[in-house]
Design a protein around this motif. Sequence first.
Motif, PDB file in Angstrom:
ATOM      1  N   SER A  26      -0.527 -59.178  -3.408  1.00 49.27           N
ATOM      2  CA  SER A  26       0.466 -59.396  -4.458  1.00 49.27           C
ATOM      3  C   SER A  26      -0.270 -59.625  -5.766  1.00 49.27           C
ATOM      4  O   SER A  26      -1.490 -59.807  -5.802  1.00 49.27           O
ATOM      5  CB  SER A  26       1.335 -60.607  -4.118  1.00 49.27           C
ATOM      6  N   GLU A  41       8.490 -54.788  -8.129  1.00 52.33           N
ATOM      7  CA  GLU A  41       8.268 -54.513  -6.711  1.00 52.33           C
ATOM      8  C   GLU A  41       7.435 -53.252  -6.493  1.00 52.33           C
ATOM      9  O   GLU A  41       7.874 -52.161  -6.829  1.00 52.33           O
ATOM     10  CB  GLU A  41       9.606 -54.356  -5.978  1.00 52.33           C
ATOM     11  N   HIS A  74      10.455 -60.534 -11.055  1.00 59.04           N
ATOM     12  CA  HIS A  74       9.746 -59.745 -10.042  1.00 59.04           C
ATOM     13  C   HIS A  74       9.669 -58.280 -10.421  1.00 59.04           C
ATOM     14  O   HIS A  74      10.636 -57.717 -10.915  1.00 59.04           O
ATOM     15  CB  HIS A  74      10.470 -59.806  -8.695  1.00 59.04           C
ATOM     16  N   PRO A 107       6.131 -51.851  -3.206  1.00 53.36           N
ATOM     17  CA  PRO A 107       6.131 -52.104  -1.764  1.00 53.36           C
ATOM     18  C   PRO A 107       4.754 -51.859  -1.134  1.00 53.36           C
ATOM     19  O   PRO A 107       4.021 -50.974  -1.575  1.00 53.36           O
ATOM     20  CB  PRO A 107       7.156 -51.109  -1.225  1.00 53.36           C
ATOM     21  N   ASP A 156       4.583 -59.624  -8.527  1.00 53.76           N
ATOM     22  CA  ASP A 156       4.869 -58.453  -7.698  1.00 53.76           C
ATOM     23  C   ASP A 156       4.401 -58.753  -6.288  1.00 53.76           C
ATOM     24  O   ASP A 156       3.191 -58.780  -6.023  1.00 53.76           O
ATOM     25  CB  ASP A 156       4.142 -57.214  -8.257  1.00 53.76           C
ATOM     26  N   THR A 159       8.171 -55.570  -1.640  1.00 49.66           N
ATOM     27  CA  THR A 159       9.613 -55.691  -1.442  1.00 49.66           C
ATOM     28  C   THR A 159       9.963 -57.162  -1.343  1.00 49.66           C
ATOM     29  O   THR A 159       9.385 -57.902  -0.550  1.00 49.66           O
ATOM     30  CB  THR A 159      10.007 -54.991  -0.129  1.00 49.66           C
ATOM     31  N   VAL A 160      10.898 -57.586  -2.162  1.00 50.16           N
ATOM     32  CA  VAL A 160      11.284 -58.994  -2.135  1.00 50.16           C
ATOM     33  C   VAL A 160      12.311 -59.190  -1.028  1.00 50.16           C
ATOM     34  O   VAL A 160      13.390 -58.624  -1.064  1.00 50.16           O
ATOM     35  CB  VAL A 160      11.871 -59.411  -3.497  1.00 50.16           C
ATOM     36  N   GLY A 203      16.305 -58.198   0.814  1.00 49.72           N
ATOM     37  CA  GLY A 203      16.370 -58.127  -0.637  1.00 49.72           C
ATOM     38  C   GLY A 203      17.517 -58.936  -1.212  1.00 49.72           C
ATOM     39  O   GLY A 203      17.656 -59.026  -2.423  1.00 49.72           O
TER      40      GLY A 203
END
Lengths: 294, 170, 815
Positions: free
Chosen positions: C664, C754, C752, C756, C691, C694-695, C25
């Motif tokens: 995504s 998120e 973004h 997950p 999206d 998790t980035v 992240g």
Amino acid sequence: MKPAAFAYLAPRDLDEALDQLAEHGADARVLAGGQSLVRLMNARLASPAVVVDINRVAGLDALERHNGTLRLGATVRQRTSELSPDVAAHAPLLAEAGAHVAHAPVRSRGTVVGSVAFADPSAELPTALLALDGRVVVRSRSGERTVEADDFFTGPFTTSLAPGEMVVAVEVPVTTAGTGTAFVEVARRHGDLPVCGVAATVTRGDDGRVGATRIALCGAGERPVRARAAEDALTGSDGGTDAVAEAAARASEGLSPIADCHGSADFRRHLARVLTGRALRTAIDRAAGEANDV
Amino acid sequence: MSEVVTPEKVRIRITVNDTAHDLLVEPRTLLADLLRGELELTGTHVGCEQGVCGACTVLVDGAATRSCLVFAAQLDGATVRTVESLAGADGTLHPIQQAFHENHGLQCGFCTPGMLMGACELLERTTAPEPDDVREALGGNLCRCTGYQNIVKSVCAAGAALATERNGQA
Amino acid sequence: MSTVEDRPTTATTGSPREGERRWIGRSVARKEDPKLLAGRATYVGDVMLPGMLYGAVLGSPHAHARIVSIDTSAAEAIPGVAAVLTGAQAAELVNPMPAFCAEPVPQTAVAIERVRYPGEAVAIVAATDRYIAEDACAAIRVEYEVLPAVVDPEAAMAADATRIHETLDSNVAFHRVLDFGDVEGDLARAHTIVRTRARWHRMCASPMETAGAVASWNPFDKSMTVYSNSNFHNFLPWAFAGMLGVSTNRMRMIPCAVGGSFGSKHFITKVLAIAGALTKATGKPVQYMEDRVDNIAANDNVGCDRIYDAELALAEDGEMLGLTLKIVDDYGAYFQFAHGQHGNAMAQPTGPYRIGSLRYDVSCVLTNKVQQGFFRGAGADPGNFVLERLVDKASEVMGIDRAEIRRRNFIAPEQFPFKTPPGNVYDSGNYAAVLDRALELAGIDDWRAEQERMRAEGRYLGIGLATCQERTGYNASEWWFLYDNPPLPATSTPESVKIDVDAMGGVRVEVGCPLWGNSPETVVSQVVAEEFGIDPADVSVTYADSTTGAMSAGPGGSRLTIMLSGATRGAARTIRDKMIRIAAHAMEMDPADVECVDGTFRAKGAPGTSMSMADIGMRAALFFHSTPEDESSGLVAVHTYDHPYSTPPSDDRKDMGAFYPMVSHACHIPIVEVDVETGLVTLRAYYAVNDCGTVMNPTLVEGQIVGGIVQGIGAALMEEYRYGEDGALDTPTFREYLMPSMHEVPEIVVEHLETPSPFTEYGVKGAGEGGRLVAPTAIASAVDDALKPLGVWVDELPMTPERVVNLVQGAGGGS
Ligand SMILES: Cc1cc2nc3c(=O)[nH]c(=O)nc-3n(C[C@@H](O)[C@H](O)[C@H](O)COP(=O)(O)OP(=O)(O)OC[C@H]3O[C@@H](n4cnc5c(N)ncnc54)[C@H](O)[C@@H]3O)c2cc1C
Ligand code: FES
Ligand code: FES
């Protein structure tokens, strides 16, 4: 994508260059900025047996003004011309058109004369030269001749140069007060050759009427061409909205544009009209303005 | 009309990244190929050989130049700088490289040497380039990965870093 | 509502949770950069081997012709020329290229008897340098008998059309109609059906580095070493070996730094075959690098080339009921990858919407053009263009705001995992949140005001809007499930890494994928750093060749970050657990009481008692008697991470199974200005909300998205293969095939959200293709919006100045 073999000659003075060109005739190509020639050679669309590199020839890089004429020698770079205060002041059309050629690093090698000699029908600088009523100074071992821009371009990538001849300079009459110029174009990507471009010079008389008008188009024919019907329509008019519209509408008269993947002939006719209108409006405004702002 | 001429090799004395070379080159050898081949400077990349992509850009006598559109034979007496000249032998990145690193100005790195050399020329003459100055200088360099945004950012940041460096020295 | 019975229970337990994570992240600077910046990375074109020769290809000037004769004698006589091979001669050295289609469409790297597209190789040459190789190509005399060229895919379908392959009964290599759900019922009960005939045009990946290979045949031990920019060296090296006529265990493929791929360099079979044939002919290493013309004309890197007749059926309130897609896809002259892109499209044909039924009618047609390969989007790109165009049209026709109609139909957060009509599963998402945030980010109201103001001046500003799914992490079933009897029903797409901790505690990771422009070194370092609590800068990463690397399918289908994080975490966990056991043994504790924190292994609750990575590394390396009894020496682990969640297609193909389930999502809002007289479209601004779960590394993800968007700008405005009536390719160089430059790109703002993924390690999803999947349709929508006063409808790209002027004139506007 590699060039075929050739012999490389790098003359130091003009006589040497002219001797070499005379000796090798049609087998030889002049190499100036190389930004078109080397590309063609890499693709083997040109395979000259002899390349005469004129970049070391003394004296060809002069950019000078005398007696109402601006003269650009054969190795004056496009970038030099574009940034020259002399050009900006006395032939702003050349600077304005020049700024549309390629990208700065290409222009800092490419020459104004090279572009004229290359005679790409889509190129900006030959068109500007035509609109400015410029001349091409041609030399060979047997002497010098001056060719009007109107007569120099004979077809796509062909000129009235004979084997053994080279261009030593181009000349344009300086743009005087009361004359406005403009260059506009549509290119599909910044720095690419235009689909169509228009160079215009308009002179306004003291009576407010439009005097001499020259309109030259690129991308609209097999060579840079004059839009004579449009010129005639504007000359003598009041230069108002209607007159410009009338001239613009006639800009495509008699054109036989090339067609390629960037635009059909019809689309180029359309652009010739639209861009002529835009170029004329700007040129007329500039003619009326105090200075020739670019 | 002349008889066919057999190409003779051309002698050039050329300085590349501060090393002097005295070479015999075939007339048709492009500068890009001289650098990548005989001189083993493979940091200069070739993407189109048409002058359109800018990947092959190097400095010739200080001017950003497409090395695919110049014959080595033309360069007798010239000084050439390539991407290999930028970083220090100890691995210290040049401020322009450092700015690309910090601003994610590269992905695959193929266009990068050309971008860096174009940026070098720009930052020689402009200390604090605006994004439009960067576009003017590097607009003819294509990148297929980054979408350019971070390249523009990197060059502007490098300008600022170099300015600080110069002020520090002054 | 459909349900998903078979989903995986959970990801591996014990992932550091969000908030506790130190490296996942974070925008860790790329490890890959320094060598690339310094010009010190080795791309395949930089490989120089002693005695190496250089290859070149003579391509066909004709789209379709019979080769009557080839005279290579003049070429062979040129000093420096080592080999000149015709197709027949090359075929004695290497085998036909592997094809993944069931249909008999044989293809050799060098044409034999007949050429079927402009640029197809007719002869190949090896010489002491590339200049001489090209001299030799120029000296080859080929006599052709020109045949009629088949250019228009719809005309190609006619029974009496000139046939491209005699082995087939028609140019329609493949045709299938699939219905999912009650299509007829939905059409019948629809209140409104919107239709479009849309064209998705031919483009190519055009990485700045062309494809290339250096092949070196050792005639004495019959081994072959190949350097290349393929990424399948640790996935399908045996397939390449088969083509090169080398036994699989004597083939070594070495990866190089790669100058971009965007899907185009997975296979590069032609390049491998050409270099392979030439090295076999000469017994010397041969480098063959495509030049740009080779790449545009003959690399199999063109994407989809489709004509859609599509309809979207809606209920009165705007609820989307059913979608029908009738597709003619121009595959070009060969069918190497079969209809894989339609398998891919099957992952998300109904987009982010609850569309209940789907009819998918596909015809894969052969013509005299270079064959399709893969290009970022890989089949999902056109589908999204068409779907979003239909939704815009429905919004227009039904008078429902375009954001509102989307919102009404979005799959809701509580509906995940969601099973789509064809059977693929979407893992998670919050689409309305993405849309709302995008509208906010763009400042829509300000732009609307600006639009008003400009309209009063006679200028045309447009605000685009499009949403999009981005299916990420593919499973191999997409390659074949449209066949009832697939030739190779493979199901694996693994990714592997090897980690070892040496005696001094140094951590080294070996990845099986190459450096393709993405950031494998950074990603694996972040994961290793996360798992051991060390600094990513201290992790060293190398690239495995095919003799040492474990199975790795590499980048593709936006999978790499998902797969690498899974593989790395697996290997890291194995080693970490072993280190815990060794440490516990040394500290005379129960392993359950030892934890790894900040690179030290310490007693839980008593951090004073600890061992460093080096302590344990040395113990594992040299002190066998001081480690637990059942532990072997050393700290090495290879972990192969298979697809985290996939299910097979049903036999009747009513359900294609879950094969692309990490999904995504994005919403893009571009702002354009259209000059209605010249047709120039200028981007003024661009907003994207994305999206991707998790980035992993925000900077890198943003880089992928912005890069993808700019490729999408190319698709929308510039990039296009064009052919003449005689089949000649009119766009063989970068002077005709136009990609955006810096000047065509506006400021792009990316944000973004998120959600997950429940299926992957850390919840990551992919992000490699999304930008290009959305931008074209978003920009089309912006142009429509700009020209709304004129009533223009964009259903064909790119929106070149000429097309835009024609649209305006067709609508009765302009001059
Ligand atoms: C990426 C790129 C983009 C470009 N975009 C444009 C554009 O937008 N517009 C445009 O107009 N051009 C464009 N060009 C071409 C332009 O940059 C060239 O500089 C120009 O066309 C030729 O000038 P040169 O000095 O480079 O000539 P060279 O390439 O050296 O020569 C061109 C031709 O002219 C002949 N020649 C040159 N000088 C003489 C002379 N003194 N006497 C007789 N013959 C001579 C040569 O023999 C050759 O045939 C582009 C080039 C590149 C690489
Ligand atoms: S390789 Fe020289 S500009 Fe592309
Ligand atoms: S970073 Fe890959 S082309 Fe620019």
